[in-house]
Design an enzyme around this catalytic site. Structure first.
Site, PDB file in Angstrom:
ATOM      1  N   ASN A   8       0.865  -1.177   0.000  1.00 51.08           N
ATOM      2  CA  ASN A   8       0.000   0.000   0.000  1.00 51.08           C
ATOM      3  C   ASN A   8       0.908   1.235   0.000  1.00 51.08           C
ATOM      4  O   ASN A   8       1.456   1.596   1.028  1.00 51.08           O
ATOM      5  CB  ASN A   8      -0.892  -0.035   1.257  1.00 51.08           C
ATOM      6  N   TRP A   9       1.042   1.821  -1.165  1.00 52.21           N
ATOM      7  CA  TRP A   9       1.972   2.958  -1.288  1.00 52.21           C
ATOM      8  C   TRP A   9       1.402   4.259  -0.724  1.00 52.21           C
ATOM      9  O   TRP A   9       2.108   5.258  -0.644  1.00 52.21           O
ATOM     10  CB  TRP A   9       2.343   3.176  -2.769  1.00 52.21           C
ATOM     11  N   LYS A  10       0.125   4.235  -0.384  1.00 51.78           N
ATOM     12  CA  LYS A  10      -0.530   5.452   0.139  1.00 51.78           C
ATOM     13  C   LYS A  10      -0.307   6.622  -0.838  1.00 51.78           C
ATOM     14  O   LYS A  10      -0.374   6.406  -2.036  1.00 51.78           O
ATOM     15  CB  LYS A  10      -0.043   5.743   1.560  1.00 51.78           C
ATOM     16  N   HIS A  93      -9.792   1.489   4.810  1.00 54.69           N
ATOM     17  CA  HIS A  93      -8.509   1.675   5.491  1.00 54.69           C
ATOM     18  C   HIS A  93      -8.683   2.682   6.633  1.00 54.69           C
ATOM     19  O   HIS A  93      -9.427   3.646   6.504  1.00 54.69           O
ATOM     20  CB  HIS A  93      -7.457   2.171   4.491  1.00 54.69           C
ATOM     21  N   GLU A  95      -6.945   5.029   7.633  1.00 53.77           N
ATOM     22  CA  GLU A  95      -6.632   6.422   7.297  1.00 53.77           C
ATOM     23  C   GLU A  95      -7.816   7.087   6.590  1.00 53.77           C
ATOM     24  O   GLU A  95      -7.995   8.295   6.673  1.00 53.77           O
ATOM     25  CB  GLU A  95      -5.349   6.484   6.445  1.00 53.77           C
ATOM     26  N   GLU A 160      -5.698  -4.509  10.962  1.00 49.56           N
ATOM     27  CA  GLU A 160      -4.691  -3.459  11.102  1.00 49.56           C
ATOM     28  C   GLU A 160      -5.005  -2.606  12.328  1.00 49.56           C
ATOM     29  O   GLU A 160      -5.768  -1.635  12.230  1.00 49.56           O
ATOM     30  CB  GLU A 160      -4.705  -2.553   9.873  1.00 49.56           C
ATOM     31  N   GLY A 166       2.170   2.711  10.858  1.00 44.71           N
ATOM     32  CA  GLY A 166       3.148   3.788  10.680  1.00 44.71           C
ATOM     33  C   GLY A 166       3.825   4.244  11.959  1.00 44.71           C
ATOM     34  O   GLY A 166       4.446   5.309  11.996  1.00 44.71           O
ATOM     35  N   SER A 206       3.103  -1.563  10.661  1.00 42.38           N
ATOM     36  CA  SER A 206       4.552  -1.549  10.899  1.00 42.38           C
ATOM     37  C   SER A 206       5.232  -2.880  10.573  1.00 42.38           C
ATOM     38  O   SER A 206       6.147  -3.310  11.287  1.00 42.38           O
ATOM     39  CB  SER A 206       4.854  -1.118  12.331  1.00 42.38           C
ATOM     40  N   GLY A 227       2.710  -0.935   4.416  1.00 45.50           N
ATOM     41  CA  GLY A 227       2.723   0.471   4.021  1.00 45.50           C
ATOM     42  C   GLY A 227       4.143   0.953   3.800  1.00 45.50           C
ATOM     43  O   GLY A 227       4.747   0.721   2.756  1.00 45.50           O
ATOM     44  N   GLY A 228       4.705   1.598   4.803  1.00 41.28           N
ATOM     45  CA  GLY A 228       6.019   2.238   4.710  1.00 41.28           C
ATOM     46  C   GLY A 228       7.091   1.362   4.069  1.00 41.28           C
ATOM     47  O   GLY A 228       7.822   1.818   3.180  1.00 41.28           O
TER      48      GLY A 228
HETATM   49  P1  PGA Z   1       2.558   0.684   7.729  1.00 44.17           P
HETATM   50  O1  PGA Z   1       1.118   0.848   7.067  1.00 44.17           O
HETATM   51  O2  PGA Z   1       3.130  -0.614   7.217  1.00 44.17           O
HETATM   52  O3  PGA Z   1       3.344   1.871   7.269  1.00 44.17           O
HETATM   53  O4  PGA Z   1       2.354   0.664   9.213  1.00 44.17           O
HETATM   54  C1  PGA Z   1       0.262  -0.242   6.910  1.00 44.17           C
HETATM   55  C2  PGA Z   1      -1.047   0.187   6.302  1.00 44.17           C
HETATM   56  O5  PGA Z   1      -1.495   1.308   6.579  1.00 44.17           O
HETATM   57  O6  PGA Z   1      -1.658  -0.542   5.516  1.00 44.17           O
END
Ligand code: PGA
Length: 246
Positions: A8-10, A93, A95, A160, A166, A206, A227-228
């Site tokens: 997930n590149w956001k 998600h 976010e 999640e 993050g 994370s 994500g990251g």
């Molecule tokens: P993260 O994000 O790996 O940066 O914690 C995961 C996600 O939001 O899907």
């Protein structure tokens, strides 16, 4: 069951050239990978370009609207995603929930994704201090409202915990296992044991190349939402390889 590893590149990277480069590097690293489905979910403006370089990995979107077509400024429909060869779509998600997406709206998106034949990756998870079981049960019950039995197998759930996204604070393997089992229990109550056992449940929060294999090898989850760490081809490929399926 094939493990599923989702990038997930956001809202990254900032420019199309960098998105293509990252996708190319990931693709090259997937040559010998077997039994693992890799999905890359770039931002909307890069879907078209990233799709051109994908051979092994599948394309995912980070969001979609529930209506088919019409006057919805700024929204993206499943038709449009399907024309770009998108196969998976992230729904709910945390976010996006934080920006105001409520259960009812997420439920509409989930049903629209299923109707369209896209595979939804439906995200659930508690915030710090919230009751995990209460939140998971509510998000699943509301999110799955009016989803028929025969569609459940097409849904992927991503556990999640919001406090782990993050932050570098990942959920322990034991807690993850408990949460995944609880999610199956909720599905079993709403549907039946067979669907509960068969549904794929990922972990996200994370995940990095040092902790990823503990979730997969112990069987705590069926895959990962990253994500990251998915913004570095090296780290992401290590995570894919750590799923132990090479
Ligand atoms: P993260 O994000 O790996 O940066 O914690 C995961 C996600 O939001 O899907």
């Amino acid at each position: 069951m094939k493990k599923l590893i989702v990038a997930n590149w956001k809202m990254n990277p900032d420019a199309p050239g960098r998105a293509v480069l990252l996708a190319e590097k990931i693709e090259r690293g997937l040559v010998k990978v077997k039994n693992t489905e890799v999905v890359i979910a770039p931002p909307f403006p890069f879907l078209f370009l990233v799709e051109k370089v994908l051979k092994r990995a599948r394309l995912g979107a980070q969001n979609m609207f529930w209506e088919d077509i019409g006057p919805y400024t700024g929204e993206v429909s499943w038709h449009q995603l399907k024309h770009l060869k998108v196969k998976y779509v992230i729904v709910g998600h945390s976010e996006r929930r934080a920006l105001g997406e409520a259960d009812e709206l997420i439920n509409r998106k989930l049903k629209a994704a299923l109707k369209s034949g896209l595979r939804p990756i439906f995200c659930v998870g508690e915030k710090e201090g919230e009751s995990r079981e209460e939140i998971l049960e509510r998000q699943i019950k509301e999110g799955f409202k009016d989803v028929p039995h025969n569609q459940v197998k097409n849904i992927i759930i991503a556990y999640e915990p919001v406090w782990a996204i993050g932050t570098g604070k990942n959920c322990s393997v034991n807690e993850t296992r408990e949460s995944v089992l609880f999610i199956r229990k909720v599905i079993s109550k709403l549907y039946n044991d067979k669907l509960a056992d068969g549904i794929s449940v990922l972990y996200g929060g994370s995940v990095n190349s040092s902790n990823s294999n503990s979730y997969i090898k112990t069987g705590a989850s069926d895959g990962l939402l990253v994500g990251g760490a998915s913004l570095s081809s090296e780290d992401f490929l290590k995570i894919v390889r750590s799923s132990g399926q090479i």
